[in-house]
Write a protein that holds these residues in place. Structure first.
Motif, PDB file in Angstrom:
ATOM      1  N   ASN A 385       0.808  -1.221   0.000  1.00  0.00           N
ATOM      2  CA  ASN A 385       0.000   0.000   0.000  1.00  0.00           C
ATOM      3  C   ASN A 385       0.839   1.268   0.000  1.00  0.00           C
ATOM      4  O   ASN A 385       0.328   2.344  -0.322  1.00  0.00           O
ATOM      5  CB  ASN A 385      -0.952   0.005   1.188  1.00  0.00           C
ATOM      6  N   HIS A 388       0.986   1.821  -3.613  1.00  0.00           N
ATOM      7  CA  HIS A 388      -0.345   2.186  -4.132  1.00  0.00           C
ATOM      8  C   HIS A 388      -0.644   3.661  -3.878  1.00  0.00           C
ATOM      9  O   HIS A 388      -1.203   4.346  -4.730  1.00  0.00           O
ATOM     10  CB  HIS A 388      -1.426   1.327  -3.460  1.00  0.00           C
ATOM     11  N   ASN A 459      -5.014  -3.702  -2.875  1.00  0.00           N
ATOM     12  CA  ASN A 459      -4.998  -2.388  -3.530  1.00  0.00           C
ATOM     13  C   ASN A 459      -6.386  -1.888  -3.889  1.00  0.00           C
ATOM     14  O   ASN A 459      -6.532  -0.857  -4.545  1.00  0.00           O
ATOM     15  CB  ASN A 459      -4.119  -2.417  -4.787  1.00  0.00           C
ATOM     16  N   HIS A 462      -7.388   1.732  -2.716  1.00  0.00           N
ATOM     17  CA  HIS A 462      -6.776   2.784  -3.528  1.00  0.00           C
ATOM     18  C   HIS A 462      -7.391   2.815  -4.923  1.00  0.00           C
ATOM     19  O   HIS A 462      -7.566   3.882  -5.511  1.00  0.00           O
ATOM     20  CB  HIS A 462      -5.267   2.559  -3.613  1.00  0.00           C
ATOM     21  N   ASN A 569      -3.181  -0.781   4.661  1.00  0.00           N
ATOM     22  CA  ASN A 569      -3.862   0.257   3.889  1.00  0.00           C
ATOM     23  C   ASN A 569      -3.597   1.611   4.492  1.00  0.00           C
ATOM     24  O   ASN A 569      -3.818   1.825   5.674  1.00  0.00           O
ATOM     25  CB  ASN A 569      -5.379   0.006   3.875  1.00  0.00           C
TER      26      ASN A 569
END
Length: 609
Positions: A385, A388, A459, A462, A569
């Protein structure tokens, strides 16, 4: 009755000082010696400021203690000596700053062969730093007479205490004219160039890291001072050198010369990222990137961009062929080819470069198809992340970039070269990079994986925000006319079946995802820890700047393997101290150690909060 008792107690230190044969060590054994010193016990200060005592105190902080002592006791007296010398008592400061023999003993500490004892180095740095702030003229005059001073400090730059010493020279000297004099002296000693030379393949990694951090701190300190400076004040010579094209080109040459190591790439890129900062990173006054663009405190010096541009192809090559890394075991299996810290920093650099909106930079990134490659990595490393988030920033920069000057936002109808190049970058994102097709394919693939009982990809949060970004800018944004043409216009831009899939995705799938996330946030946000709900979206889906600040902090703290092993995340961590305190303050008055009857109902209520 209470008046029968004498409540006045005499300090045991005063009793010791009544003796003619009392020693410094005996006084230092007393628990309240520091308190009495800071309270300016006159008899104690007169004793400590004697030549013999001052000599012994300085020797304690610069001499390695005997190794036969118990480890817990080895640094007891050096630590107390440092606290006494830096207690900010005028009589001690005056004695230490005016006696060159004591300053010579301190200086001799630097003349040792590396590595320095890190504790003694911190005692030395703290003592000299205090003198720089309190006895500035005397200490600066002494150090300037020592021709090899900067060389000795850099020789020991692997000790973080030496970084602190250099930064004190830059930030703690007053008044302004004397500070300017010190900056010119450091510039004449070629401090910036010598630190840059340390960021080179083959150099010790700790020295590279500290040299990089020192340069970053110099940039930020100098810019802060420049913001506070009066208009007629002279510019900072160190900052001028750091922002010069020759200096940046020298740094880049060191990064890419010979065999490329991850350490030199990462440390060099950190300096470049600091040079490209348009505002200090932090949580105050951060803007919403989607709707209001990037507010700048100052613009990026064009010389920095001119030096970087010829090396964009080298950065591109690093994304394709990164420094070799061994396979690592992660929570989702073995990762044969980790992303690596070098490639993550490349993504951060591209995001920062796109935010500058420099035409030549944007054109070269477009020619190299760098965004296409970053999107490949975005989907390949579906659990990273940190990567991302940087790709998300890149897309946000392209879709909602501010213009460099006030002009009508008639995209595609202006002769402004900045606008035309930016339009080419937008077209590149939707045509060459096929952003819409990638979003649709990845979403369908994730749905298939989950339908078969698999785990939702890391992901997807995102990807949801990127999809929302496209929708928002399609409806209203600086390039919404162009995006409309690219998505809903000619068939050769977006195939007919993709247009139908996109409209269905936006009207049904994305709308339902946003609704579900909003409901979950309102109803269950406080009932879940960050590890309990991987699907939870950020309560502030548009606050990219806030997340960038926290992401930068995380990146600075983690090891290279951490980047590859964990895929938290970013949206799960968009909290700051104030939000955490909302929970802490509620129980501030409660004594957690107080004995009381266990109430299970209360405990259950607390758990669900």
């Amino acid at each position: 009755m209470f008046w029968k008792f004498d409540l006045h107690t005499t300090s045991h230190i005063d009793q010791l000082l009544d003796r003619d044969d009392v020693t410094l060590r005996e006084l230092m054994e007393e628990d309240d010696v520091l308190q009495e010193c800071k309270a300016q016990n006159r008899r104690l200060l007169l004793f400590l400021s004697q030549d013999q005592c001052m000599q012994e105190l300085v020797n304690l902080i610069t001499t390695e203690p005997p190794t036969d002592l118990e480890e817990r006791m080895r640094f007891k007296f050096p630590n107390i000596a440092c606290e006494l010398l830096t207690s900010d008592v005028p009589i001690i400061n005056d004695k230490l700053g005016a006696d060159e023999s004591l300053l010579e003993v301190l200086y001799h500490f630097l003349e040792q062969d590396p590595p320095l004892n890190p504790l003694l180095a911190s005692f030395f740095s703290k003592t000299i730093g205090n003198l720089i702030a309190r006895k500035t003229e005397q200490v600066i005059s002494f150090l300037k007479k020592k021709e090899g001073f900067i060389g000795l400090v850099l020789n020991h730059i692997d000790a973080s205490a030496m970084m602190d010493l250099l930064l004190r020279l830059i930030s703690c000297v007053e008044p302004a004219p004397l500070r300017q004099e010190v900056l010119h002296w450091l510039n004449e000693e070629k401090l910036v160039q010598r630190l840059t030379e340390l960021i080179h393949t083959g150099k010790d990694e700790e020295r590279q890291s500290n040299a990089s951090q020192t340069l970053c701190d110099i940039i930020r300190l100098s810019r802060d001072q420049a913001n506070q400076m009066q208009e007629n004040m002279e510019a900072d010579p160190l900052l001028a050198v750091l922002e010069s094209q020759d200096s940046v080109a020298g740094l880049l040459k060191n990064m890419f010369e010979g065999e490329r190591s991850e350490a030199s790439i990462v440390n060099g890129t950190q300096v470049l990222l600091t040079l490209l900062e348009t505002r200090r990173p932090g949580l105050e006054g951060l803007m919403d990137l989607y709707s209001q663009g990037y507010e700048r405190s100052y613009t990026v010096n064009s010389s920095i961009l001119n030096a970087i541009e010829p090396h964009l192809k080298d950065f591109q090559q690093l994304l394709l062929v990164p420094p070799k890394k061994s396979a690592i075991l992660t929570t989702v299996g073995v990762l044969e080819q980790p992303l690596g810290n070098a490639r993550l920093h490349m993504a951060r650099l591209v995001a920062a470069l796109l935010q500058t909106s420099a035409p030549s930079i944007c054109q070269e990134l477009c020619n190299l198809a760098t965004m296409d490659l970053l999107l490949d990595l975005f989907f390949k490393y579906s659990w990273n992340n940190f990567l991302h988030f940087q790709v998300e920033l890149c897309v946000a920069a392209i879709l909602s970039h501010p213009s460099l000057e006030e002009r009508p936002m008639e995209t595609g109808r202006t002769s402004d070269p900045h606008a035309s190049i930016h339009n080419a970058l937008v077209a590149h994102l939707f045509q060459k990079c096929q952003l819409v097709q990638r979003i649709l394919d990845a979403w369908e693939e994730n749905d298939k994986i989950q339908a078969e009982g698999g785990t939702r990809r890391g992901n997807m949060g995102h990807l949801t925000r990127i999809a929302n970004m496209v929708v928002q800018n399609l409806e209203k944004g600086p390039v919404h006319n162009q995006i409309t043409d690219l998505i809903k216009g000619k068939a050769d831009t977006l195939p007919e079946d993709c247009r139908g899939r996109w409209e269905s995705f936006v009207d049904e799938t994305l709308r339902e995802t946003n609704r579900r996330n909003t409901v979950e946030l309102v109803s269950t946000h406080n009932m879940h820890s960050s590890s309990e709900d991987d699907d939870m979206e950020s309560p502030f889906p548009n606050d990219l700047s806030l997340q960038q600040a926290f992401s930068d902090y995380q990146i600075q703290q983690m090891t290279a393997n951490f980047v590859d092993q964990f895929g938290f995340n970013d949206e799960e961590f968009t909290c700051c101290k104030e939000r955490i305190r909302q929970f802490d303050d509620a129980e501030e008055e409660e004594d957690i150690w107080e004995e009381k009857e266990m109430n299970y109902a209360t405990q259950a209520k607390s758990r669900t909060r």
